[in-house]
Design an enzyme around this catalytic site. Structure first.
Site, PDB file in Angstrom:
ATOM      1  N   TYR A 181       0.435  -0.898   0.056  1.00 55.98           N
ATOM      2  CA  TYR A 181      -0.326   0.343   0.463  1.00 55.98           C
ATOM      3  C   TYR A 181       1.612   1.038   0.229  1.00 55.98           C
ATOM      4  CZ  TYR A 181      -4.553   2.292   0.358  1.00 55.98           C
ATOM      5  OH  TYR A 181      -5.287   3.288  -0.356  1.00 55.98           O
TER       6      TYR A 181
ATOM      7  N   ARG B 170      -8.175  11.020  -8.302  1.00 57.55           N
ATOM      8  CA  ARG B 170      -7.752  11.806  -7.496  1.00 57.55           C
ATOM      9  C   ARG B 170      -6.988   9.908  -6.548  1.00 57.55           C
ATOM     10  NH1 ARG B 170      -6.668  12.651  -2.603  1.00 57.55           N
ATOM     11  NH2 ARG B 170      -8.510  10.779  -1.852  1.00 57.55           N
TER      12      ARG B 170
ATOM     13  N   LYS C  79      -6.031  -2.437  -1.353  1.00 58.32           N
ATOM     14  CA  LYS C  79      -6.837  -1.700  -0.197  1.00 58.32           C
ATOM     15  C   LYS C  79      -7.943  -3.609   0.145  1.00 58.32           C
ATOM     16  CE  LYS C  79      -7.602   1.924   1.737  1.00 58.32           C
ATOM     17  NZ  LYS C  79      -7.584   3.102   1.752  1.00 58.32           N
TER      18      LYS C  79
ATOM     19  N   GLU D 105     -13.679   5.029  -3.221  1.00 57.06           N
ATOM     20  CA  GLU D 105     -11.347   5.413  -2.995  1.00 57.06           C
ATOM     21  C   GLU D 105     -11.363   6.367  -4.216  1.00 57.06           C
ATOM     22  OE1 GLU D 105      -8.889   5.190  -0.349  1.00 57.06           O
ATOM     23  OE2 GLU D 105     -11.063   3.712  -0.193  1.00 57.06           O
ATOM     24  N   ASP D 106     -10.734   6.836  -3.090  1.00 55.93           N
ATOM     25  CA  ASP D 106      -9.436   8.292  -4.410  1.00 55.93           C
ATOM     26  C   ASP D 106     -10.089   8.758  -5.484  1.00 55.93           C
ATOM     27  OD1 ASP D 106      -8.188   7.579  -2.971  1.00 55.93           O
ATOM     28  OD2 ASP D 106      -6.516   6.715  -3.560  1.00 55.93           O
TER      29      ASP D 106
ATOM     30  N   ASP E  35     -12.986   6.262   2.501  1.00 52.68           N
ATOM     31  CA  ASP E  35     -12.757   6.132   2.924  1.00 52.68           C
ATOM     32  C   ASP E  35     -11.570   7.144   3.447  1.00 52.68           C
ATOM     33  OD1 ASP E  35     -10.663   4.225   5.303  1.00 52.68           O
ATOM     34  OD2 ASP E  35      -9.678   4.189   3.421  1.00 52.68           O
ATOM     35  N   ASP E  36     -11.762   8.054   2.050  1.00 46.87           N
ATOM     36  CA  ASP E  36     -11.171   9.413   1.662  1.00 46.87           C
ATOM     37  C   ASP E  36     -11.446  10.469   3.228  1.00 46.87           C
ATOM     38  OD1 ASP E  36      -9.440   8.277   0.047  1.00 46.87           O
ATOM     39  OD2 ASP E  36     -10.637   8.689  -1.018  1.00 46.87           O
TER      40      ASP E  36
ATOM     41  N   ASN F  91      -0.609  12.018   1.442  1.00 48.61           N
ATOM     42  CA  ASN F  91       0.548  10.838   0.833  1.00 48.61           C
ATOM     43  C   ASN F  91       0.440  11.014  -0.555  1.00 48.61           C
ATOM     44  OD1 ASN F  91       0.383   8.983   2.534  1.00 48.61           O
ATOM     45  ND2 ASN F  91      -1.777   8.614   2.394  1.00 48.61           N
TER      46      ASN F  91
END
Length: 569
Positions: free
Chosen positions: A117, A170, A188, A260-261, A283-284, A425
């Site tokens: 990850y 993203r 993930k 996610e993203d 999750d973000d 990150n």
């Protein structure tokens, strides 16, 4: 005859244009068993198993235990100097021997988490087209519009408990990587299994491909996605709506869909749109918020006071920043019984245009408006620190090197123990390094980051930086939803997860100014988080698994996937 060599077997005689049906065997044995990652044990097959499953001669005579295989592979992995090579070796192992992959990851989690990850997965996504070998998960593009339910039925597993889905717009702090964002759902979900104990077969990675605005990828001959600019508006919304409807129809009410993203404008909209009707989690926004809140609750044991006694300043007002801010405000509201509108006033946000204040309300995106407080406009972060005098500085901007020497020194002049969280990150995008935070604050900062940093020696003292990694929260959170049969996610479940994680930070961690527990205990931590989340689901009437288990921690542990080899008849 072909090139002077006579072909005898039928498959070579068949003309290339001739249609054939790809028949396959139904029972895994012999060569097929060795090519089946779920059941392959390599040299760990016993003599009896080799006889029973037609493996004699297909393997060298040596017998290696799973422990010995693990030792050999860790030795090989440590030889690689390039992190991406380690990532590819781990992905190859996952495709070859699933149980050994997870055993390796669970037993060496602190060493291998950065490989499978962040930060390595970011580079893997950037180069996904080049390193792509074998498809993992489902690719749903605009070409599948009207057929998404059929596509879901192509996936071999029927009992899916969690789907991680991205549209690649993203990816971490790296921007629009289109179809190559698949590395994120794959990574993930491997953590869902290793850290949260969900069965690998119950996990489904999905990439929604609506194109990319990344010109470099569109011109890359090895790019694996649609070669077009991103679809937006109605076309985008219809595809996502078809996907969400098909998921519920195919897998039922209790399948977790983790967004996610996604880019800010879609992330908030999708979460708000589907939260009332689906079991969805971003999750973000929510995972990041929960793990950061846990770190803050643990840090209070070092800096003192309650959450309500502190003042928070954020650099970054996107999905991570506003998500964290909202959860902090909710927790303060819960602790003090003050209305949310009041508790939000303890929290200030700086975006690319400066401090978010009331006079800017007309031009702000909807998710920033709750954070527009009365104050004169301020342009830069340093001036905001001097004016607001925060006790906690949180970076979620995705822009590296923004916590400058002056900013950290200003925080240190205001606070005896400044709390500094550089969360962006991968490592290159971190607002400051651990070394900078400790050095510029003269060793007084309590620091945590989004990506891992090595311990730092300053003034003969070793500081171990904490990592506010979402992997602390989402695997246990997901397990909690599964074991309770939850049908919706509620904010109180996120607060319960944060409190459960903060409780796992022991005094010996705090003595090292470490506000997160060691990852080596992550499965126990995940079971505790799962139990607290499940308890909250039962309390809120959102759980469907009845009767409620007496001991939720033990029940969570009993449901966790084990990577140990099975014996075959």
């Amino acid at each position: 005859m072909m090139n002077g060599v006579e072909k005898t077997n039928g498959e070579d005689i068949a003309m290339e244009e001739q249609l054939i049906t790809p028949w396959t065997a139904s029972v895994s044995c012999g060569y097929t068993l060795l090519r089946d990652p779920r059941h392959n044990k390599g040299l760990a097959f016993t003599v009896d198993e080799r006889d029973a499953h037609y493996l004699r001669g297909l393997l060298p005579p040596a017998l290696l235990t799973q422990e010995l295989q693990e030792k050999k592979l860790m030795h090989i992995l440590r030889q690689y100097e390039v992190p991406l090579q380690r990532y590819m070796a781990m992905m190859d192992l996952q495709e070859r021997n699933e149980r050994l992959f997870y055993k390796l990851l669970i037993d060496n989690v602190e060493e291998l988490l950065p490989v499978v990850y962040t930060p390595t997965v970011g580079e893997a996504c950037q180069k996904y087209g080049t390193i792509f070998r074998r498809p993992q998960g489902l690719y749903i593009s605009l070409k599948e519009k009207g057929k998404i339910l059929e596509v879901l039925k192509n996936w071999p597993e029927r009992d899916i408990q969690v789907i991680v889905v991205t549209d690649g717009e993203r990816i971490l702090g790296l921007g629009d990587l289109g179809c190559q964002g698949m590395g994120i759902p794959v990574g993930k979900l491997s953590l869902y299994t290793a850290l949260g104990g969900l069965r690998p077969s119950a996990c489904l990675p999905v990439t929604i491909d609506v194109g990319t605005n990344n010109g470099k990828l569109l011109n890359d001959e090895f790019y694996i996605g649609l070669r077009q600019r991103r679809a937006t508006g109605q076309e985008y919304a219809e595809l996502l709506d078809e996907f969400m409807t098909a998921v519920k129809k195919n897998y039922g009410e209790k399948v977790i869909v983790q967004f996610e993203d996604f880019a800010n404008h879609n992330a908030f909209e999708l979460l708000a749109k589907y939260s009332p009707t689906h079991l969805v989690f971003n999750d973000d926004i929510q995972g990041t918020a929960s793990v950061v809140l846990a770190g803050l609750l643990a840090a209070l044991k070092v800096v003192g006071g309650t959450l309500a006694d502190h003042t928070f300043l954020f650099l970054g007002a996107g999905e991570a920043g506003t998500g964290i801010a909202e959860l902090i405000a909710l927790e303060i509201s819960k602790q003090t019984n003050a209305p949310l509108e009041e508790t939000r006033k303890k929290i200030w946000l700086v975006d690319s245009k400066g401090l978010i204040v009331s006079s800017r309300k007309g031009s702000l995106q909807h998710f920033k408006k709750p954070w527009a407080h009365d104050h004169e406009p301020i342009k830069g972060l340093l001036d905001a620190v001097k004016a607001i005098k925060p006790t906690v500085l949180i970076g979620s901007s995705g822009v590296g090197k923004t916590f400058t020497k002056e900013v950290v020194e200003a925080m240190a002049s205001i606070n005896e123990k400044p709390l500094i969280l550089a969360l962006s990150n991968p490592t290159s995008q971190s607002e400051c390094t651990a070394e900078e935070a400790y050095t510029w604050s003269e060793g007084r900062a309590i620091f945590a980051s989004g990506s891992p940093f090595d311990p730092v020696e300053y003034n003969s003292r070793v500081f171990v930086p904490g990592q506010a990694n979402n992997a602390y929260i989402f695997p246990g959170f997901g397990l909690g939803l599964v074991i309770s049969g939850a049908i919706r996610v509620h904010d109180d479940m996120l607060l319960a997860a944060s409190e459960a994680l903060a409780e796992q930070v022991k005094q010996e961690n705090l003595d090292k100014v470490l506000i997160y527990p060691p990852f080596s205990n992550i499965r126990k931590i995940s079971a505790d988080i799962a139990a607290k989340v499940a308890a909250k689901a039962y309390e809120l009437g959102l759980a469907s698994r009845l009767p409620r288990p007496k001991d939720l921690v033990k029940y969570a542990e009993s449901c966790m996937y084990s990577p140990l080899y099975r014996s075959y008849r």
